[in-house]
Write a protein that holds these residues in place. Structure first.
Motif, PDB file in Angstrom:
ATOM      1  N   LYS A   1      71.445  38.301  15.905  1.00  0.00           N
ATOM      2  CA  LYS A   1      72.760  38.626  15.330  1.00  0.00           C
ATOM      3  C   LYS A   1      73.662  39.286  16.375  1.00  0.00           C
ATOM      4  CE  LYS A   1      70.356  39.766  11.029  1.00  0.00           C
ATOM      5  NZ  LYS A   1      70.337  38.435  10.417  1.00  0.00           N
ATOM      6  N   ALA A   2      73.076  40.178  17.163  1.00  0.00           N
ATOM      7  CA  ALA A   2      73.855  40.859  18.205  1.00  0.00           C
ATOM      8  C   ALA A   2      74.311  39.863  19.266  1.00  0.00           C
ATOM      9  CB  ALA A   2      73.017  41.973  18.839  1.00  0.00           C
ATOM     10  N   ILE A   3      73.411  38.982  19.690  1.00  0.00           N
ATOM     11  CA  ILE A   3      73.746  37.962  20.686  1.00  0.00           C
ATOM     12  C   ILE A   3      74.848  37.046  20.157  1.00  0.00           C
ATOM     13  CG2 ILE A   3      72.867  35.947  21.930  1.00  0.00           C
ATOM     14  CD1 ILE A   3      71.438  38.096  23.171  1.00  0.00           C
ATOM     15  N   ALA A   4      74.733  36.702  18.873  1.00  0.00           N
ATOM     16  CA  ALA A   4      75.747  35.831  18.261  1.00  0.00           C
ATOM     17  C   ALA A   4      77.114  36.494  18.303  1.00  0.00           C
ATOM     18  CB  ALA A   4      75.348  35.494  16.825  1.00  0.00           C
ATOM     19  N   ASN A   5      77.170  37.804  18.043  1.00  0.00           N
ATOM     20  CA  ASN A   5      78.441  38.524  18.128  1.00  0.00           C
ATOM     21  C   ASN A   5      79.034  38.436  19.526  1.00  0.00           C
ATOM     22  OD1 ASN A   5      78.495  39.351  15.487  1.00  0.00           O
ATOM     23  ND2 ASN A   5      77.592  41.361  15.883  1.00  0.00           N
ATOM     24  N   LEU A   6      78.192  38.641  20.536  1.00  0.00           N
ATOM     25  CA  LEU A   6      78.667  38.595  21.920  1.00  0.00           C
ATOM     26  C   LEU A   6      79.156  37.192  22.275  1.00  0.00           C
ATOM     27  CD1 LEU A   6      75.822  40.754  23.507  1.00  0.00           C
ATOM     28  CD2 LEU A   6      78.221  41.426  23.221  1.00  0.00           C
TER      29      LEU A   6
END
Length: 220
Positions: free
Chosen positions: A52-57
């Motif tokens: 989820k964090a990677i997707a945000n970035l």
DNA sequence: CACCAGGCAAGTA
DNA sequence: TACTTGCATGGT
């Protein structure tokens, strides 16, 4: 136990895991830099949260050293929030970015061209990067044959009587690296398969691994 | 509700 | 050196 026996044991375990689970194709990241970021974010954290964090970035096209370097600490922390420990991890990512800039002029390519042992020492000097994270970066981002040890590895080695209870990280890493050849693909798949096994069967709540692919190797 | 996840640094004695 | 604690979200 003689070194040759350890070699046989470790390769047998690998073969059993590979037959059971097949190739894992790690690391799940598209670029070396994404792998490095993921290595920091996954510290003591479920990979599903890191995604989820990677997707945000990715959504904000920030997965490059220069773009991520332009973010304030607070903005970066907000973006990686789903991965947990987001305040400390944001700081750790900034430390990593400064490191990349200072030592390699911001070039991941230059970083990957560095000697493995030298790069390992330099990475360990970055606050936020410990031994497992450093080795994950070396193996999965920079393509250096360093074996990655994690909590699952310790459980398996201990359960199989290959280490004593008080073995430290380097002892466990040496066990692998002195017993089996420094093959990039082998090291890559081996660690990934150990994590796969851990997720499937060898959690803390089920330490005996009943029914797991390694059962036949366990001491009676 | 409790427990866990692909750790690490900082503080204490 | 060896041991303890803080860090935090999301899934089971």
């Amino acid at each position: 136990m003689p070194k040759k026996d350890i070699t046989m044991r470790l390769l047998s375990i690998y073969n059993a895991l590979y037959r059971a689970y097949g190739p894992q194709h790690w690391w799940p990241g598209e670029t070396p830099f994404e792998v490095m970021v993921g290595a920091v974010l996954t510290q003591n954290t479920a990979w599903s949260n890191v995604e989820k964090a990677i997707a945000n970035l990715k959504k904000h096209r920030l997965l490059t050293p220069s773009r991520m370097s332009s973010l304030t600490l607070g903005r970066l922390a907000t973006l990686i929030r789903p991965s947990g420990y987001y305040n400390v991890k944001a700081k750790h990512l900034q430390n990593l970015l400064v490191f990349i800039q200072d030592h390699y002029r911001g070039s991941i390519k230059k970083l990957c061209a560095e000697d493995g042992a030298v790069l390992r020492q330099k990475l360990l000097n970055v606050s936020g990067i410990g031994e497992e994270t450093a080795d994950s970066i070396l193996l999965y981002a920079a393509g250096k044959p360093f074996f990655v040890v994690d909590a699952y590895t310790r459980r398996i080695l201990s359960r199989h009587g290959l280490i004593t209870q008080d073995a430290d990280y380097l002892q466990m890493q040496r066990l692998f690296m002195e017993a089996i050849p420094a093959d990039l693909l082998l090291y890559n798949e081996y660690h990934a398969l150990i994590v796969k096994l851990g997720k499937e069967l060898c959690r803390k709540s089920r330490p005996l691994c009943s029914g797991c692919p390694l059962e036949r190797f366990l001491p009676v």
